[in-house]
Design an enzyme around this catalytic site. Structure first.
Site, PDB file in Angstrom:
ATOM      1  N   GLY A  29      36.227  44.888  31.290  1.00  0.00           N
ATOM      2  CA  GLY A  29      37.379  44.015  31.072  1.00  0.00           C
ATOM      3  C   GLY A  29      37.177  42.673  31.746  1.00  0.00           C
ATOM      4  N   GLN A  31      37.286  41.612  34.965  1.00  0.00           N
ATOM      5  CA  GLN A  31      36.306  41.601  36.060  1.00  0.00           C
ATOM      6  C   GLN A  31      34.987  42.238  35.633  1.00  0.00           C
ATOM      7  OE1 GLN A  31      36.337  40.313  39.252  1.00  0.00           O
ATOM      8  NE2 GLN A  31      38.280  39.356  38.775  1.00  0.00           N
ATOM      9  N   ARG A  51      34.805  52.689  27.466  1.00  0.00           N
ATOM     10  CA  ARG A  51      35.116  53.660  26.405  1.00  0.00           C
ATOM     11  C   ARG A  51      35.007  52.991  25.043  1.00  0.00           C
ATOM     12  NH1 ARG A  51      41.606  53.976  27.586  1.00  0.00           N
ATOM     13  NH2 ARG A  51      41.869  51.736  27.458  1.00  0.00           N
ATOM     14  N   VAL A  88      44.735  53.834  36.141  1.00  0.00           N
ATOM     15  CA  VAL A  88      43.978  54.959  35.551  1.00  0.00           C
ATOM     16  C   VAL A  88      42.873  55.458  36.493  1.00  0.00           C
ATOM     17  CG1 VAL A  88      44.375  53.944  33.252  1.00  0.00           C
ATOM     18  CG2 VAL A  88      42.123  53.749  34.289  1.00  0.00           C
ATOM     19  N   GLN A  89      42.658  54.755  37.596  1.00  0.00           N
ATOM     20  CA  GLN A  89      41.501  55.066  38.442  1.00  0.00           C
ATOM     21  C   GLN A  89      41.549  56.474  39.030  1.00  0.00           C
ATOM     22  OE1 GLN A  89      40.644  51.977  41.284  1.00  0.00           O
ATOM     23  NE2 GLN A  89      40.518  50.387  39.714  1.00  0.00           N
ATOM     24  N   HIS A 111      39.835  45.940  44.251  1.00  0.00           N
ATOM     25  CA  HIS A 111      41.211  45.908  44.748  1.00  0.00           C
ATOM     26  C   HIS A 111      41.419  47.223  45.482  1.00  0.00           C
ATOM     27  CE1 HIS A 111      45.421  45.181  45.148  1.00  0.00           C
ATOM     28  NE2 HIS A 111      45.824  45.848  44.082  1.00  0.00           N
ATOM     29  N   GLY A 137      38.402  37.187  36.268  1.00  0.00           N
ATOM     30  CA  GLY A 137      37.049  37.525  35.846  1.00  0.00           C
ATOM     31  C   GLY A 137      36.346  36.425  35.069  1.00  0.00           C
ATOM     32  N   GLU A 234      55.721  20.726  34.433  1.00  0.00           N
ATOM     33  CA  GLU A 234      55.343  19.942  35.615  1.00  0.00           C
ATOM     34  C   GLU A 234      54.892  20.793  36.800  1.00  0.00           C
ATOM     35  OE1 GLU A 234      57.165  16.427  37.046  1.00  0.00           O
ATOM     36  OE2 GLU A 234      58.374  16.179  35.235  1.00  0.00           O
TER      37      GLU A 234
HETATM   38  P1  NAD Z   1      40.961  45.116  32.584  1.00  0.00           P
HETATM   39  O1  NAD Z   1      42.186  45.812  32.103  1.00  0.00           O
HETATM   40  O2  NAD Z   1      40.681  43.725  32.150  1.00  0.00           O
HETATM   41  O3  NAD Z   1      39.675  45.987  32.214  1.00  0.00           O
HETATM   42  C1  NAD Z   1      39.615  47.357  32.376  1.00  0.00           C
HETATM   43  C2  NAD Z   1      38.622  47.922  31.375  1.00  0.00           C
HETATM   44  O4  NAD Z   1      38.521  49.335  31.575  1.00  0.00           O
HETATM   45  C3  NAD Z   1      39.015  47.719  29.905  1.00  0.00           C
HETATM   46  O5  NAD Z   1      37.881  47.247  29.213  1.00  0.00           O
HETATM   47  C4  NAD Z   1      39.429  49.122  29.456  1.00  0.00           C
HETATM   48  O6  NAD Z   1      39.168  49.343  28.072  1.00  0.00           O
HETATM   49  C5  NAD Z   1      38.521  49.966  30.297  1.00  0.00           C
HETATM   50  N1  NAD Z   1      38.979  51.344  30.451  1.00  0.00           N
HETATM   51  C6  NAD Z   1      40.239  51.775  30.669  1.00  0.00           C
HETATM   52  N2  NAD Z   1      40.257  53.105  30.805  1.00  0.00           N
HETATM   53  C7  NAD Z   1      38.975  53.507  30.685  1.00  0.00           C
HETATM   54  C8  NAD Z   1      38.342  54.773  30.733  1.00  0.00           C
HETATM   55  N3  NAD Z   1      39.056  55.884  30.944  1.00  0.00           N
HETATM   56  N4  NAD Z   1      36.993  54.827  30.576  1.00  0.00           N
HETATM   57  C9  NAD Z   1      36.272  53.701  30.361  1.00  0.00           C
HETATM   58  N5  NAD Z   1      36.811  52.473  30.283  1.00  0.00           N
HETATM   59  C10 NAD Z   1      38.148  52.390  30.447  1.00  0.00           C
HETATM   60  O7  NAD Z   1      41.002  45.221  34.195  1.00  0.00           O
HETATM   61  P2  NAD Z   1      40.691  44.071  35.266  1.00  0.00           P
HETATM   62  O8  NAD Z   1      41.812  43.087  35.259  1.00  0.00           O
HETATM   63  O9  NAD Z   1      39.291  43.618  35.114  1.00  0.00           O
HETATM   64  O10 NAD Z   1      40.846  44.900  36.621  1.00  0.00           O
HETATM   65  C11 NAD Z   1      39.847  45.779  37.087  1.00  0.00           C
HETATM   66  C12 NAD Z   1      39.950  45.881  38.600  1.00  0.00           C
HETATM   67  O11 NAD Z   1      39.696  44.591  39.176  1.00  0.00           O
HETATM   68  C13 NAD Z   1      41.315  46.304  39.103  1.00  0.00           C
HETATM   69  O12 NAD Z   1      41.118  47.088  40.267  1.00  0.00           O
HETATM   70  C14 NAD Z   1      41.966  44.991  39.471  1.00  0.00           C
HETATM   71  O13 NAD Z   1      42.971  45.127  40.466  1.00  0.00           O
HETATM   72  C15 NAD Z   1      40.780  44.231  40.009  1.00  0.00           C
HETATM   73  N6  NAD Z   1      40.910  42.769  40.007  1.00  0.00           N
HETATM   74  C16 NAD Z   1      41.203  42.116  38.860  1.00  0.00           C
HETATM   75  C17 NAD Z   1      41.272  40.741  38.829  1.00  0.00           C
HETATM   76  C18 NAD Z   1      41.479  39.987  37.544  1.00  0.00           C
HETATM   77  O14 NAD Z   1      41.266  38.796  37.551  1.00  0.00           O
HETATM   78  N7  NAD Z   1      41.879  40.583  36.436  1.00  0.00           N
HETATM   79  C19 NAD Z   1      41.050  39.997  40.017  1.00  0.00           C
HETATM   80  C20 NAD Z   1      40.718  40.693  41.190  1.00  0.00           C
HETATM   81  C21 NAD Z   1      40.651  42.084  41.166  1.00  0.00           C
END
Ligand code: NAD
Ligand code: MG
Length: 333
Positions: A29, A31, A51, A88-89, A111, A137, A234
């Site tokens: 996703g 990140q 997946r 889901v982790q 996180h 990301g 703004e």
């Molecule tokens: P996201 O939702 O963008 O991506 C998650 C990915 O996991 C998706 O591609 C989804 O299809 C996949 N997925 C979901 N369930 C699955 C499974 N059972 N098996 C395989 N793949 C599966 O998530 P994100 O925003 O990148 O966040 C990921 C982590 O990074 C989190 O812990 C979040 O707190 C942390 N984080 C995110 C950001 C950000 O900018 N988005 C910044 C800092 C930290």
């Protein structure tokens, strides 16, 4: 002045610690794609778990990966970086990671939520670390490609190897983080400050502040378009100035009338009762009450979340905004 926190840069981290290791990035996703591509471009051996079905799977294939299941990736890897949605982790940990992870592997996160709130309790043979870029990301990838890097936090929860911190620093280097600077924290500090920031200031506070200002003007009979420019558009211009040079640069740039208004009115809006409420919000985060509520909400199919998302999307400011932004082509990108 207070004691300055130590920052780590390029020379403080050794990528060789990761050479020969297979790193599994779970989730492609926001990140996930950035970590996987940056690590690969840093010369490391990476596999991607995503997946099947959906855009992120397609994107992974287009980017040249052969995505596998989480269980498969975990079996092959010496290092597992979990970039799945936080909610889901726990399930994936129990079903696919824990039964397959190599003894003595590194388990890492961006996180601290699931470790801090004991949703995941790793076995003691594992190094458990965090490498958390302080930016979305897509910026983590773009800045890396431009030779820059988004600053990162690292933390060590469990140091089975005795090298956990050096390993976390090496990973941070692999994604470009040591170019921007790396700061050490703990899972607890990162999780609690991150949740507080997004709730009280960045998402919760800001959205309601903007919307309340907009609705106050519209209810008083002013044109919605004018209220939108004033209270939403703004904000970016002001925040850019604060980001570049603090409150000082912003106040230098706005008129003295605006600055005087800031001093007269700011504390009427963000007042003692707001600060009291902020303390309660922080207490709910620290006690685990917020986390419990969010996990329950997910178990129940997100009724409150979905209702709020719908309500926000139907707000007048969203309608006016969509119309005005569609005329400002440069905003999209
Ligand atoms: P996201 O939702 O963008 O991506 C998650 C990915 O996991 C998706 O591609 C989804 O299809 C996949 N997925 C979901 N369930 C699955 C499974 N059972 N098996 C395989 N793949 C599966 O998530 P994100 O925003 O990148 O966040 C990921 C982590 O990074 C989190 O812990 C979040 O707190 C942390 N984080 C995110 C950001 C950000 O900018 N988005 C910044 C800092 C930290
Ligand atoms: Mg955050």
């Amino acid at each position: 002045m207070e004691k300055e926190a130590k920052m780590y840069y390029e020379n403080d981290a050794d990528l060789n610690l990761l050479k020969g290791k297979t790193i599994a990035v779970l989730g492609y996703g926001s990140q996930g794609h950035a970590h996987a591509l940056n690590l690969k471009d840093s010369g490391l051996n990476v596999i991607v778990a995503q997946r099947e079905g959906g855009n992120n799977y397609k994107k992974a294939v287009e980017d040249g990966w052969k995505p596998v299941s989480v269980a498969e990736a975990v079996k092959q890897a010496d290092w597992i970086h979990v970039l799945l949605p936080d909610e889901v982790q726990k399930k994936v940990w129990e079903e696919d990671i824990k039964p397959n992870i190599k003894k003595g592997a590194v388990l890492s996160f961006s996180h601290g939520f699931n470790i801090r709130f004991k949703q995941i309790v790793p076995t003691t043979d594992l190094d458990v670390v965090m490498i958390a870029p302080k930016g979305p990301g897509h910026l983590v990838r773009r800045q890396y490609e431009e030779g820059k890097g988004v600053p990162c936090l690292i933390a060590v929860e469990q140091d089975a190897s005795g090298k956990a911190k050096e390993l976390a620093l090496a990973y941070a280097k692999g994604i470009g983080g040591t170019r921007g600077g790396v700061l050490e924290t703990t899972f607890t500090e990162e999780t609690e400050t991150d949740l507080f920031g997004e709730q009280a200031v960045l998402c919760g506070g800001l959205v309601e502040l903007i919307n309340s200002g907009f609705e106050t003007l519209v209810a008083a009979g002013y044109q919605p378009e004018i209220a939108y420019f004033e209270c939403l558009h703004e904000v970016k211009l002001i925040v850019d100035l604060i980001f570049e040079g603090g409150f000082g640069k912003m106040n230098y740039s706005v008129s003295d009338t605006a600055e005087y208004g800031e001093y007269v009115t700011g504390k009427r809006i963000i007042n003692d009762s707001t600060r009291e409420e902020m303390k309660k919000v922080l207490a709910d985060i620290q006690s685990g009450k917020f986390a419990e509520g969010w996990l329950d909400e997910n178990k129940n199919g997100r009724p409150f979340f979905n209702k709020c998302r719908k309500e926000v999307s139907e707000r007048p400011i969203e309608k006016v905004g969509a119309r005005l932004r569609s005329k400002m082509s440069w905003i999209k990108k």
